[in-house]
Design an enzyme around this catalytic site. Sequence first.
Site, PDB file in Angstrom:
ATOM      1  N   ARG A  61      -3.739   5.305  -7.893  1.00 42.11           N
ATOM      2  CA  ARG A  61      -2.373   5.733  -7.610  1.00 42.11           C
ATOM      3  C   ARG A  61      -1.429   4.992  -8.551  1.00 42.11           C
ATOM      4  O   ARG A  61      -1.533   3.767  -8.718  1.00 42.11           O
ATOM      5  CB  ARG A  61      -2.024   5.395  -6.154  1.00 42.11           C
ATOM      6  N   ASP A  65       8.507   2.933  -7.115  1.00 40.34           N
ATOM      7  CA  ASP A  65       9.448   3.030  -5.995  1.00 40.34           C
ATOM      8  C   ASP A  65      10.843   2.795  -6.539  1.00 40.34           C
ATOM      9  O   ASP A  65      11.008   2.536  -7.717  1.00 40.34           O
ATOM     10  CB  ASP A  65       9.115   1.950  -4.952  1.00 40.34           C
ATOM     11  N   TRP A 437      -4.656   9.003  -0.260  1.00 38.37           N
ATOM     12  CA  TRP A 437      -5.974   8.357  -0.226  1.00 38.37           C
ATOM     13  C   TRP A 437      -6.990   9.180   0.562  1.00 38.37           C
ATOM     14  O   TRP A 437      -8.184   9.123   0.301  1.00 38.37           O
ATOM     15  CB  TRP A 437      -5.867   6.941   0.353  1.00 38.37           C
TER      16      TRP A 437
HETATM   17  P1  ATP Z   1       2.465  -0.429  -0.314  1.00 36.67           P
HETATM   18  O1  ATP Z   1       2.577  -0.280  -1.786  1.00 36.67           O
HETATM   19  O2  ATP Z   1       3.616   0.101   0.420  1.00 36.67           O
HETATM   20  O3  ATP Z   1       2.049  -1.829   0.074  1.00 36.67           O
HETATM   21  P2  ATP Z   1      -0.078   0.363   0.640  1.00 36.67           P
HETATM   22  O4  ATP Z   1      -0.444  -1.032   0.535  1.00 36.67           O
HETATM   23  O5  ATP Z   1      -0.152   0.966   1.994  1.00 36.67           O
HETATM   24  O6  ATP Z   1       1.309   0.604   0.049  1.00 36.67           O
HETATM   25  P3  ATP Z   1      -1.226   1.695  -1.718  1.00 36.67           P
HETATM   26  O7  ATP Z   1      -0.286   1.050  -2.655  1.00 36.67           O
HETATM   27  O8  ATP Z   1      -1.204   3.160  -1.657  1.00 36.67           O
HETATM   28  O9  ATP Z   1      -1.083   1.226  -0.211  1.00 36.67           O
HETATM   29  O10 ATP Z   1      -2.699   1.178  -2.090  1.00 36.67           O
HETATM   30  C1  ATP Z   1      -3.786   1.291  -1.222  1.00 36.67           C
HETATM   31  C2  ATP Z   1      -4.978   0.500  -1.737  1.00 36.67           C
HETATM   32  O11 ATP Z   1      -5.957   0.459  -0.704  1.00 36.67           O
HETATM   33  C3  ATP Z   1      -5.666   1.109  -2.940  1.00 36.67           C
HETATM   34  O12 ATP Z   1      -6.024   0.114  -3.862  1.00 36.67           O
HETATM   35  C4  ATP Z   1      -6.909   1.787  -2.350  1.00 36.67           C
HETATM   36  O13 ATP Z   1      -8.007   1.847  -3.233  1.00 36.67           O
HETATM   37  C5  ATP Z   1      -7.222   0.884  -1.188  1.00 36.67           C
HETATM   38  N1  ATP Z   1      -7.906   1.573  -0.090  1.00 36.67           N
HETATM   39  C6  ATP Z   1      -7.873   2.882   0.243  1.00 36.67           C
HETATM   40  N2  ATP Z   1      -8.581   3.116   1.362  1.00 36.67           N
HETATM   41  C7  ATP Z   1      -9.085   1.918   1.747  1.00 36.67           C
HETATM   42  C8  ATP Z   1      -9.901   1.502   2.830  1.00 36.67           C
HETATM   43  N3  ATP Z   1     -10.296   2.345   3.744  1.00 36.67           N
HETATM   44  N4  ATP Z   1     -10.211   0.191   2.901  1.00 36.67           N
HETATM   45  C9  ATP Z   1      -9.788  -0.682   1.966  1.00 36.67           C
HETATM   46  N5  ATP Z   1      -9.021  -0.336   0.927  1.00 36.67           N
HETATM   47  C10 ATP Z   1      -8.662   0.942   0.819  1.00 36.67           C
HETATM   48 MG    MG Z   2       1.047  -0.387  -2.808  1.00 30.82          MG
END
Ligand code: ATP
Ligand code: MG
Length: 472
Positions: A61, A65, A437
């Site tokens: 991704r 933001d 995701w």
């Molecule tokens: P923010 O930027 O608001 O903190 P976020 O932390 O919710 O957002 P993203 O920035 O979209 O999330 O990133 C999600 C990360 O989690 C990615 O690196 C992805 O590969 C990883 N991921 C996705 N699914 C899982 C899972 N089931 N367990 C652990 N990691 C995951």
């Molecule tokens: Mg993030």
Amino acid sequence: DPSHGAHDHDFSRIFGIETEYGVSVTGTARPCDAGQVAMTMFRPVISRARSTNTYLANGARLYLDVGSHPEYATAEARDPMDALAQDAAGERVMARLAMDAQRTLRETHGPDATVHVFKNNVDSEGHSFGCHENYLVRRAVPLDVIERELIPFLVTRPLFSGAGRVTRDGFQITQRADFLDDAVSSATTRSRPMVNTRDEPHADAERFRRLHVIVGDSNRSQVATWMKLATTHLVLCIIEEHRRTGGMSPFAGCALADPGAAIKAVSRDPSGRARLALADDVPVCRDRTALDVQRIYLAAAQRFVADHAAAAETILPGAAQVLELWESALEAIACGDWMSLAGWVDWAAKRRFVEAMTRRHPDIGFARLEQLDLAYHDIANGNVVPSLERHGSLRRLIDDAGVTRAVDEPPQDTRAALRGAFVARALRAGAQWSCDWTHVALTAPHRVECELLDPFDATPTDDYRNVMAALD
Ligand code: ATP
Ligand code: MG
Ligand code: MG
């Protein structure tokens, strides 16, 4: 097996790293702020994806933001080495966007405009931004247990995972220590800013959590990135196993009275001898040094790997090397020989470099030292790390060809393989699409969508085939 190798009783895990980058531009004929640089970097992204929030053909991704911190979140990986490759791909993607933006800015802001993209966690105004590690953990382990048992490890691992920071009051081994309070709201406990408790598992919520570690530094050293994930994985394995087998936790004697104060102390003491006050309910000891805490975690990890010797390479490819490196890091620090870690520990590499510059220019001022610190993190126009790597002073695990591959290819053994193939084909077809995701979707002419709930599952379902067929 509905979950392709992920059992409640094994040690499979999903790893992901989110990296926020800092941006700036120098040498411009007229002012240009970071927001403008970030927007210029994202113009090609917007024209391709119609959004500043998109996914790439390698399953990652990429987004911006509000503000000026582009972020890259790696595709799901099952092996820390694959997560490292994906993270390195993120550096490459950001660097390309930066160089394109630089060309654009030179047309409007003069021929010397130079774009900087920092993979670090503090900007020159003292604002902090993040590097989040994501670990899939089994839901059976209560979050407060994970926090209690993991946090002493997270607080002390900067001894080998810290990125280092030049401050007016001296050298610190982590970037984040002084900023954690920013994340504490009055109602939360002190441990909260180290592990974000928002519950978005991106997987079967009955079985799994996505542990969101927000206390770590961004690393430039590939070995440090790998070690950070690998050692944390082993600690999580021990915590999960202990939950199943019961008994006394190997980490019971490490609970910290004040994790926030402890990480500040760790950050200021590269000798590892900072004394960290333990929680009231720890028997026998009132405090332990950072090295002592690390040695307890290392010993437990060594026992764990020995107990699972036959499966060690499945649990963690390269487990033996991880344990060796970990042990040698603690030994080097104990002997005051941090310099011997400069080949892979970021803070040691940076400190060696900064001290060499200070010897060469004894009257070097703080402002210049701060610039050198920043230069270490500049993935667009910085040559400190590339030059250390070229001279073999900073070890690499993924070569340029490996990084190139990871820019184009997702890990093959997670759902990222499905997402990546979808994105690649949707982009080729010029289709209207979206994804997150756990979903991929074609949005026009009519919506065709598929859920990818199991992060371990790289096998196309009928739904997925339908989505792909609609792209033909
Ligand atoms: P923010 O930027 O608001 O903190 P976020 O932390 O919710 O957002 P993203 O920035 O979209 O999330 O990133 C999600 C990360 O989690 C990615 O690196 C992805 O590969 C990883 N991921 C996705 N699914 C899982 C899972 N089931 N367990 C652990 N990691 C995951
Ligand atoms: Mg993030
Ligand atoms: Mg995050």
